[in-house]
Design a protein around this motif. Structure first.
Motif, PDB file in Angstrom:
ATOM      1  N   LEU A 480      50.059  22.923  43.576  1.00  0.00           N
ATOM      2  CA  LEU A 480      49.627  24.144  44.249  1.00  0.00           C
ATOM      3  C   LEU A 480      49.224  23.867  45.688  1.00  0.00           C
ATOM      4  N   GLU A 481      48.561  22.751  45.920  1.00  0.00           N
ATOM      5  CA  GLU A 481      48.190  22.366  47.286  1.00  0.00           C
ATOM      6  C   GLU A 481      49.433  22.074  48.120  1.00  0.00           C
ATOM      7  N   LYS A 482      50.362  21.353  47.531  1.00  0.00           N
ATOM      8  CA  LYS A 482      51.593  21.016  48.242  1.00  0.00           C
ATOM      9  C   LYS A 482      52.393  22.274  48.583  1.00  0.00           C
ATOM     10  N   SER A 483      52.385  23.268  47.692  1.00  0.00           N
ATOM     11  CA  SER A 483      53.154  24.487  47.915  1.00  0.00           C
ATOM     12  C   SER A 483      52.692  25.248  49.151  1.00  0.00           C
ATOM     13  N   ARG A 484      51.464  25.010  49.571  1.00  0.00           N
ATOM     14  CA  ARG A 484      50.914  25.718  50.726  1.00  0.00           C
ATOM     15  C   ARG A 484      51.298  25.054  52.052  1.00  0.00           C
ATOM     16  N   THR A 485      51.618  23.780  52.012  1.00  0.00           N
ATOM     17  CA  THR A 485      51.889  23.057  53.246  1.00  0.00           C
ATOM     18  C   THR A 485      53.360  22.740  53.466  1.00  0.00           C
ATOM     19  N   VAL A 486      54.166  22.853  52.423  1.00  0.00           N
ATOM     20  CA  VAL A 486      55.608  22.628  52.554  1.00  0.00           C
ATOM     21  C   VAL A 486      56.258  23.944  52.981  1.00  0.00           C
ATOM     22  N   VAL A 487      56.882  23.944  54.143  1.00  0.00           N
ATOM     23  CA  VAL A 487      57.452  25.179  54.665  1.00  0.00           C
ATOM     24  C   VAL A 487      58.957  25.288  54.422  1.00  0.00           C
ATOM     25  N   ASP A 488      59.611  24.190  54.088  1.00  0.00           N
ATOM     26  CA  ASP A 488      61.043  24.256  53.782  1.00  0.00           C
ATOM     27  C   ASP A 488      61.228  25.067  52.505  1.00  0.00           C
ATOM     28  N   PRO A 489      61.991  26.168  52.548  1.00  0.00           N
ATOM     29  CA  PRO A 489      62.101  27.047  51.377  1.00  0.00           C
ATOM     30  C   PRO A 489      62.722  26.387  50.151  1.00  0.00           C
ATOM     31  N   VAL A 490      63.668  25.475  50.354  1.00  0.00           N
ATOM     32  CA  VAL A 490      64.290  24.809  49.213  1.00  0.00           C
ATOM     33  C   VAL A 490      63.276  23.917  48.501  1.00  0.00           C
ATOM     34  N   GLN A 491      62.530  23.151  49.283  1.00  0.00           N
ATOM     35  CA  GLN A 491      61.510  22.288  48.697  1.00  0.00           C
ATOM     36  C   GLN A 491      60.408  23.111  48.037  1.00  0.00           C
ATOM     37  N   ARG A 492      60.024  24.198  48.689  1.00  0.00           N
ATOM     38  CA  ARG A 492      58.950  25.032  48.149  1.00  0.00           C
ATOM     39  C   ARG A 492      59.386  25.707  46.839  1.00  0.00           C
ATOM     40  N   GLN A 493      60.643  26.111  46.774  1.00  0.00           N
ATOM     41  CA  GLN A 493      61.180  26.694  45.543  1.00  0.00           C
ATOM     42  C   GLN A 493      61.076  25.696  44.397  1.00  0.00           C
ATOM     43  N   GLN A 494      61.427  24.445  44.670  1.00  0.00           N
ATOM     44  CA  GLN A 494      61.372  23.408  43.640  1.00  0.00           C
ATOM     45  C   GLN A 494      59.938  23.190  43.161  1.00  0.00           C
ATOM     46  N   ILE A 495      59.003  23.233  44.096  1.00  0.00           N
ATOM     47  CA  ILE A 495      57.593  23.052  43.733  1.00  0.00           C
ATOM     48  C   ILE A 495      57.141  24.160  42.790  1.00  0.00           C
ATOM     49  N   PHE A 496      57.520  25.387  43.100  1.00  0.00           N
ATOM     50  CA  PHE A 496      57.097  26.495  42.236  1.00  0.00           C
ATOM     51  C   PHE A 496      57.815  26.483  40.890  1.00  0.00           C
ATOM     52  N   MET A 497      58.993  25.945  40.847  1.00  0.00           N
ATOM     53  CA  MET A 497      59.645  25.768  39.547  1.00  0.00           C
ATOM     54  C   MET A 497      58.821  24.826  38.671  1.00  0.00           C
ATOM     55  N   GLU A 498      58.297  23.756  39.275  1.00  0.00           N
ATOM     56  CA  GLU A 498      57.454  22.816  38.524  1.00  0.00           C
ATOM     57  C   GLU A 498      56.134  23.463  38.121  1.00  0.00           C
ATOM     58  N   ILE A 499      55.564  24.241  39.030  1.00  0.00           N
ATOM     59  CA  ILE A 499      54.302  24.934  38.738  1.00  0.00           C
ATOM     60  C   ILE A 499      54.472  25.871  37.543  1.00  0.00           C
ATOM     61  N   GLN A 500      55.560  26.653  37.568  1.00  0.00           N
ATOM     62  CA  GLN A 500      55.794  27.594  36.478  1.00  0.00           C
ATOM     63  C   GLN A 500      55.962  26.868  35.146  1.00  0.00           C
ATOM     64  N   LYS A 501      56.682  25.750  35.167  1.00  0.00           N
ATOM     65  CA  LYS A 501      56.942  25.027  33.914  1.00  0.00           C
ATOM     66  C   LYS A 501      55.644  24.497  33.317  1.00  0.00           C
ATOM     67  N   ILE A 502      54.765  23.963  34.162  1.00  0.00           N
ATOM     68  CA  ILE A 502      53.481  23.470  33.670  1.00  0.00           C
ATOM     69  C   ILE A 502      52.644  24.620  33.108  1.00  0.00           C
ATOM     70  N   ALA A 503      52.595  25.729  33.855  1.00  0.00           N
ATOM     71  CA  ALA A 503      51.787  26.879  33.424  1.00  0.00           C
ATOM     72  C   ALA A 503      52.260  27.410  32.073  1.00  0.00           C
ATOM     73  N   VAL A 504      53.579  27.439  31.881  1.00  0.00           N
ATOM     74  CA  VAL A 504      54.129  27.951  30.623  1.00  0.00           C
ATOM     75  C   VAL A 504      53.935  26.938  29.493  1.00  0.00           C
ATOM     76  N   GLU A 505      54.236  25.686  29.766  1.00  0.00           N
ATOM     77  CA  GLU A 505      54.086  24.665  28.726  1.00  0.00           C
ATOM     78  C   GLU A 505      52.642  24.560  28.238  1.00  0.00           C
ATOM     79  N   GLN A 506      51.704  24.741  29.155  1.00  0.00           N
ATOM     80  CA  GLN A 506      50.287  24.672  28.791  1.00  0.00           C
ATOM     81  C   GLN A 506      49.764  26.002  28.254  1.00  0.00           C
TER      82      GLN A 506
END
Length: 545
Positions: A480-506
């Motif tokens: 979540l911290e990284k998602s705020r500082t990474v401005v490249d949209p492709v990289q940021r998309q990947q970060i949120f994909m990981e965030i969503q997977k953790i939130a759902v798995e947990q």
């Protein structure tokens, strides 16, 4: 990282589902992001100048000072009164200058420079300059202002300078991906007239002055707010079809708390525009007096689980609760089937959404839910309610929502052996009790432009704020911290994909729907649009008197 505890401006509770859409998702003078299908059909006749459009609003604002409120009802009015540095093209989704004529961001993403448009004036006649933005943002960020919304959003700014009338420089503490989305929201970052603030002092919130297409005229407490056309307005967003002043003379925003009274006011013609329920939308579609506009909200409805509760600390229990809900049935009960099932914390139309969540999210599976509870040691007891170590599997569901969906959820969870005790409360009480952690389950929802909303709900620094679940996951915090500082949209998309997977798995939440919203518009009013995030758009509206 910038901490934003107790920031509540962007949350709405599902209790507001049947209230006026404007109070939930705001107003806009012109087109705005993610517009969907909510446009009146072209009508015969030429647009006409004059007339009064009357809108029904389900709540009265507390103040129209954007730095002093977090009420969505206030946003309805402040959006119309003000403007923002930037805007988003509804067709291309490209961020473009609005009150700025251009902007640039340094290579290290920490220096943002804006050139302010010339010739723009506040409603009190004072000129808009870079110093206006500097003073406005510094006021929002000042500790003594104690801004519940705008201040925390701008907290990433280290310093602000205005070396000349046209140049505004924001120096950031660190790169900020979500800042761009804040600078397109006039209800949050519009410039304020410092002359008006000095003149009215503590009463400024009852006498707001902006640069937008509508000017504040009067406020009758408990009754209505009236805005009048800003004749000087000629600085609309570049993509707006109407570049000059609005065509109607006035907007009257009436406060009508009761839904049935709102319907009666629509029928009598005392108001022209109001939110209606999904059930009413079906009826109004065949009503020759009205057009029905619809849009899917840019957000998710969900049930939040308090991890401080020992029962809910078991992942298997949280997973079982997810699998017990028939989301389509809930949507049918609550929204007449007008909505989509949600499987994760982000809606389909939001940047960062991962379509794969529909495959790894929890399906409706009662037998698997029962097996998970069995594996967790919860055995069927008296009356079908499961027990463990002599204690029943009983949870409290806190809600301000009054709909068929709540007893249905209660029944579905009972089917797997979970007793649900529903605690109804006023919206303010639900919010306070949730922030204090005095609940087991609660019913929530949000709308937002940016997936950074998940930082507020799931980062451990937000416990005591919107992280009602008391989520403390170092891996999730880091992402979540990284998602705020990474401005490249492709990289940021990947970060949120990981965030969503953790939130759902947990299984921190039970996401269940993406909801539609409906607006009834009297056919004597033309050119109205409905947007998924900004709500009613009046930039092309006119009255056939």
């Amino acid at each position: 990282m910038v901490k934003r505890k107790k920031f509540r401006a962007r949350i709405w509770y599902v209790a507001l589902v049947c209230l006026l859409v404007l109070a939930v998702i705001g107003c806009s003078q012109s087109a705005s992001p993610v517009a969907q299908g909510g446009t009146q059909p072209e009508s015969g006749g030429e647009p006409k100048l004059g007339g009064t459009i009357t809108i029904g609003l389900s709540a009265e604002p507390d103040t129209l000072d954007i730095h002093k409120t977090n009420m969505s009802a206030s946003e309805v009015v402040t959006r119309l009164i003000g403007g923002a540095l930037l805007s988003m093209d509804p067709e291309t989704k490209e961020v473009k200058p609005y009150l700025a004529e251009s902007y640039s961001i340094s290579d290290d993403q920490k220096t943002w420079t804006f050139k302010i448009r010339s010739g723009i004036t506040f409603h009190d006649g004072t000129s808009l300059t870079a110093a206006s933005f500097k003073a406005t943002y510094e006021r929002a960020m000042a500790p003594e202002t104690a801004s519940p919304g705008a201040g925390p959003l701008l907290g990433v700014i280290e310093s602000i300078s205005a070396p000349d009338e046209k140049t505004l420089i924001l120096q950031l503490k660190e790169p900020s991906a979500p800042l761009l989305s804040y600078l397109i929201q006039p209800n949050v970052t519009q410039p304020l007239s410092m002359a008006a603030i000095e003149q009215y002092g503590k009463e400024y919130g009852r006498n707001p002055v902006g640069v937008g297409p509508w000017k504040f005229e009067s406020w009758k407490t408990g009754e209505s707010i009236t805005l009048v056309r800003n004749e000087a307005y000629k600085w609309a967003e570049p993509f707006a079809k109407v570049q000059g002043p609005p065509m109607p003379d006035k907007l009257v925003i009436k406060f009508i708390k009761d839904a049935q009274t709102t319907i009666a006011a629509l029928e009598s013609g005392s108001i022209d525009i109001a939110s209606i329920s999904a059930k009413e939308a079906k009826e109004y579609r065949s009503n020759g007096k009205f057009e029905v506009l619809e849009a899917t909200k840019l957000g998710v409805n969900f049930i939040q689980m308090n991890l401080e509760n020992e029962i809910l600390q078991d992942l298997r229990v949280r997973q079982a609760l997810n699998m017990a809900l028939n989301k389509k049935a809930i949507i049918q009960a609550d929204q007449q089937g007008e909505g989509e099932s949600a499987f994760g914390p982000l809606p389909r139309k939001m940047f960062g959404y991962d379509p794969a969540v529909e495959t790894y999210g929890y399906p409706f599976n009662v037998e698997e839910a029962k097996k998970l509870l069995e594996d967790a040691g919860w055995k069927t007891g008296a009356g079908g309610i499961r027990e463990k170590d002599g204690k029943p599997l009983s949870l409290q569901l806190l809600t301000a929502m009054n709909s068929q969906g709540i007893p249905l959820i209660q029944s579905m969870l009972k089917d797997i052996g979970v007793e649900i005790k529903v605690q109804n409360a006023e919206l303010g009480s639900v919010l306070d009790l949730s922030a204090k952690g005095q609940f087991d389950l609660n019913v929530l929802g949000y709308t937002d432009l940016d997936p950074d909303i998940l930082y507020l709900f799931m980062h451990s620094s937000q416990i005591g704020g919107l992280n009602h679940s008391h989520i403390q996951n170092p891996q999730l915090d880091a992402l979540l911290e990284k998602s705020r500082t990474v401005v490249d949209p492709v990289q940021r998309q990947q970060i949120f994909m990981e965030i969503q997977k953790i939130a759902v798995e947990q299984a921190y939440w039970i996401p269940y729907s993406e909801e539609k919203t409906f607006l009834a518009v009297n056919k004597r009013v033309h050119g109205v649009k409905l947007d998924a995030m900004y709500g009613i758009m009046l930039g092309e509206s006119w009255m056939n008197q």
